[in-house]
Design a protein around this motif. Structure first.
Motif, PDB file in Angstrom:
ATOM      1  N   CYS A  75       0.838  -1.207   0.000  1.00  0.00           N
ATOM      2  CA  CYS A  75       0.000   0.000   0.000  1.00  0.00           C
ATOM      3  C   CYS A  75       0.872   1.255   0.000  1.00  0.00           C
ATOM      4  O   CYS A  75       0.583   2.216  -0.695  1.00  0.00           O
TER       5      CYS A  75
ATOM      6  N   GLU B  26       0.885   4.078  -2.890  1.00  0.00           N
ATOM      7  CA  GLU B  26       0.638   5.486  -2.602  1.00  0.00           C
ATOM      8  C   GLU B  26       1.802   6.352  -3.070  1.00  0.00           C
ATOM      9  O   GLU B  26       1.596   7.451  -3.586  1.00  0.00           O
TER      10      GLU B  26
ATOM     11  N   ARG C  38      -8.479   8.631  -0.738  1.00  0.00           N
ATOM     12  CA  ARG C  38      -7.534   7.552  -0.388  1.00  0.00           C
ATOM     13  C   ARG C  38      -7.010   7.733   1.026  1.00  0.00           C
ATOM     14  O   ARG C  38      -6.906   6.776   1.790  1.00  0.00           O
TER      15      ARG C  38
ATOM     16  N   THR D 198      -7.450   5.207   4.025  1.00  0.00           N
ATOM     17  CA  THR D 198      -6.273   4.670   4.709  1.00  0.00           C
ATOM     18  C   THR D 198      -6.378   4.905   6.206  1.00  0.00           C
ATOM     19  O   THR D 198      -6.108   4.007   7.008  1.00  0.00           O
TER      20      THR D 198
ATOM     21  N   GLN E 283      -6.598   2.075   9.118  1.00  0.00           N
ATOM     22  CA  GLN E 283      -5.635   2.041  10.218  1.00  0.00           C
ATOM     23  C   GLN E 283      -6.343   2.019  11.566  1.00  0.00           C
ATOM     24  O   GLN E 283      -5.840   1.453  12.520  1.00  0.00           O
TER      25      GLN E 283
END
Length: 152
Positions: free
Chosen positions: A17, A21, A125, A129, A133
Motif C-alpha cells: 500500500c 501510494e 484515499r 487509509t 488504520q
C-alpha cells in the motif's frame, strides 16, 4: 504536492500500500508539472496572439488612413480592393487566433477539472487509509462524525 505522511526511517520496507501510494504521489506530481508547463505555454501563446492582434489593428488603421488621404487628394485608390482583401484576410487570421485561444482556455479548464478530481481522489484515499488504520473502514469518517452524540 507531497502528502503529509510521515517519512519512514532508512532501511524500512514499505508495504504494497505504501509503494502504491508513493507511485500515485509521483504520478500526481508529474501531472501537476505537465499542467504547469502547459499553462506557461498557453500564457506565451496568448501574449503572441495579443501582439499579433495589435499589429493587425495597426495595419488596418494605417491602410485606412492612407486610403482616406488618397481620396482627399483626389487620387484614385486603385488598391482599394487589395487593401480590403488584405484586411479581410487579417480578420480571418484574427478569428483563427481567437479560436486557438478558446481551445487553449478550454484545455486549461479541462486540466483544472482533472486536477481537482485527482486531489479529491487523494483525499478519499487518505480518508480510507486512516479508516483502515483505525480498523473501522466500513463507516466513512463523515458519517461517524454525523452519528456521534452531541456532547455540548
Amino acid at each position: 504536492m507531497g502528502s503529509d505522511r510521515p517519512v519512514e526511517p532508512p532501511g524500512a520496507v514499505a508495504g504494497p500500500c505504501g509503494e502504491w501510494e508513493r507511485l500515485l504521489d509521483e504520478r500526481e506530481a508529474a501531472a501537476e508539472l505537465r499542467e504547469c508547463r502547459a499553462d506557461e505555454r498557453e500564457q506565451l501563446a496568448d501574449q503572441r496572439d495579443e501582439a499579433a492582434d495589435r499589429r493587425q489593428t495597426a495595419l488596418d488603421t494605417q491602410q485606412g488612413r492612407a486610403d482616406r488621404r488618397s481620396r482627399a487628394a483626389g487620387q484614385a485608390v486603385t488598391g482599394c480592393w487589395k487593401s480590403s482583401s488584405a484586411s479581410l484576410c487579417r480578420a480571418h487570421e484574427a478569428v483563427a487566433e481567437s479560436q486557438g485561444r478558446l481551445d487553449r482556455h478550454a484545455a486549461r479548464l479541462k486540466r483544472a477539472q482533472a486536477r481537482e478530481t485527482r486531489e479529491q481522489r487523494a483525499v478519499d484515499r487518505e480518508v480510507a487509509t486512516s479508516a483502515r488504520q483505525r480498523g473501522d473502514d466500513d463507516t466513512p469518517a463523515r458519517q461517524r462524525h454525523e452519528d456521534a452524540p452531541d456532547t455540548h
